[in-house]
Structure formats: C-alpha cells, structure tokens
Scaffold this active site. Structure first.
Site, PDB file in Angstrom:
ATOM      1  N   LYS A  88       0.833  -1.195   0.000  1.00  0.00           N
ATOM      2  CA  LYS A  88       0.000   0.000   0.000  1.00  0.00           C
ATOM      3  C   LYS A  88       0.873   1.251   0.000  1.00  0.00           C
ATOM      4  O   LYS A  88       2.065   1.201   0.336  1.00  0.00           O
ATOM      5  CB  LYS A  88      -0.922   0.022   1.221  1.00  0.00           C
ATOM      6  N   MET A 120      -2.281   5.821  12.988  1.00  0.00           N
ATOM      7  CA  MET A 120      -2.267   6.074  11.549  1.00  0.00           C
ATOM      8  C   MET A 120      -2.781   4.847  10.803  1.00  0.00           C
ATOM      9  O   MET A 120      -3.979   4.683  10.618  1.00  0.00           O
ATOM     10  CB  MET A 120      -0.861   6.503  11.115  1.00  0.00           C
ATOM     11  N   CYS A 121      -1.889   3.986  10.356  1.00  0.00           N
ATOM     12  CA  CYS A 121      -2.302   2.890   9.473  1.00  0.00           C
ATOM     13  C   CYS A 121      -3.188   1.857  10.166  1.00  0.00           C
ATOM     14  O   CYS A 121      -4.122   1.334   9.550  1.00  0.00           O
ATOM     15  CB  CYS A 121      -1.076   2.232   8.857  1.00  0.00           C
ATOM     16  N   VAL A 122      -2.913   1.562  11.432  1.00  0.00           N
ATOM     17  CA  VAL A 122      -3.747   0.584  12.139  1.00  0.00           C
ATOM     18  C   VAL A 122      -5.158   1.121  12.311  1.00  0.00           C
ATOM     19  O   VAL A 122      -6.147   0.451  11.993  1.00  0.00           O
ATOM     20  CB  VAL A 122      -3.113   0.223  13.500  1.00  0.00           C
ATOM     21  N   THR A 125      -7.050   1.495   8.906  1.00  0.00           N
ATOM     22  CA  THR A 125      -7.451   0.191   8.373  1.00  0.00           C
ATOM     23  C   THR A 125      -8.632  -0.382   9.153  1.00  0.00           C
ATOM     24  O   THR A 125      -9.605  -0.880   8.569  1.00  0.00           O
ATOM     25  CB  THR A 125      -6.260  -0.774   8.406  1.00  0.00           C
TER      26      THR A 125
END
Length: 198
Positions: A88, A120-122, A125
């Site tokens: 990603k 952020m990403c966790v 998602t």
C-alpha cells in the site's frame, strides 16, 4: 464498549517492517510487539485463518522506501492461498489495494488487526473495515507507535502508550479493543458462497 471475544477469520498484520522494529527507528516496546504479532500469526495459521501482511511503500528516501532493508517485512511469510502480502501507499490498507476483494472472496466477515502505527495505518485500516461491515478485534497489546514530541507553546510530549490507547479508544464503540493478543482465537473463513461486506 467491551464486546465478547469471538473467533476471527482473518489477521491483518499492518506495516511490521524492519525500519519500525529495529535500530534507531524502532517503536518503543518493539520486542514486545513482535512477540505479540508473532503469536497472532502462529495462531491464525494454526486456526486456518487468512493471514494478510500489509507492507507500506514509502516515498523515496523514507525508511520504508521499497526494496531497501527497512522496507522488508520482519515476520516470515508462508506463501500460499491462506497467507498473502498486500502493498500500500496510503495509511488505509483498503485504499487502492485488493484487500477488500481478497477478504470478500474468502468469505471473511471478522478480522483482527495488529501492527503499526496505532493512530495512523492501524486505526485507518480498522475504521474502514468497520465501515465495510466487518467485525473487528484490535488487541490492545499488539499495536504500537512512536512518542509524539512536544510542541513548544502548544502541548507536552505524549508517550507512545498513550497515543496507542487513544487510537484504540476512538474505535471502541464498534471494535473489540479490550482483549490481549493471547485471547484472540481464529477459525477458517467460510467458502465464498454469498456476498460479503461491501
């Protein structure tokens, strides 16, 4: 809200890459995080769940720039239909990737999310997974981030553990964020015979 723990059908391992868990760029408590994520991966494999390793492609010069040592996944991947890698370029692992199609094709309806960075990403998602109708477990001891440095005249430094807790709290009305990695159980996703979450 505390939800009852249930077996999940997929594990998303978000951005557990060398740059973030070793050397000067490692998150606080990286060894503990790696123990927890390794245990989740082992549990998912043993339970027949789908394991998705999400790998961030950073911009040129970033610690996770593709094909640099820091970009490499820390955990070994067992290639096959039940364990895959998705790359990603955005925080949200669903954005611009094949993740939702992969989960839907497997009949996945519930999943656990672990990895970095918590806020952020966790979180991005997990939030999208919830919005798409998946049941989500975010084990409180299996995601991590860095300290937020002080901003003179605005705010003091914020410890990484606090940042992770706040990131999970923001999801706690919909996701199970109060169980440890050791309490997560896994099961095989059903055969793809009906429409999954959209």
């Amino acid at each position: 809200m505390t939800l009852t723990a249930y077996p999940v059908e997929a594990l998303l391992v978000v951005d557990v890459q060398t740059a973030f868990v070793t050397g000067p760029g490692a998150v606080p408590g990286a060894d503990r995080l790696l123990d927890r994520t390794a245990a989740l991966i082992a549990g998912a494999r043993a339970g027949g769940a789908l394991v998705v390793h999400v790998q961030n492609d950073g911009p040129p010069g970033a610690d996770c720039e593709p094909h640099t040592p820091g970009w490499e996944l820390h955990h070994r991947v067992e290639p096959g239909p039940a364990e895959v890698v998705i790359r990603k370029v955005r925080d949200d692992s669903f954005e611009g990737t094949s993740l939702n199609g992969l989960l839907t094709d497997a009949g996945v309806r519930s999943l656990a999310v672990c990895g970095m960075m918590s806020e952020m990403c966790v979180q991005a998602t997990a939030r999208t997974a919830l919005a798409r109708g998946y049941r989500v477990v975010l084990p409180y001891d299996a995601h991590a981030t860095h300290d937020i440095p002080a901003a003179p005249g605005i705010a003091d430094a914020v410890p990484a553990a606090t940042v992770s807790r706040v990131a999970a709290w923001a999801l706690s009305r919909e996701a199970d964020t109060t169980i440890p990695a050791s309490a997560v159980t896994f099961t095989s996703p059903p055969a793809r015979s009906h429409p999954g979450p959209s």
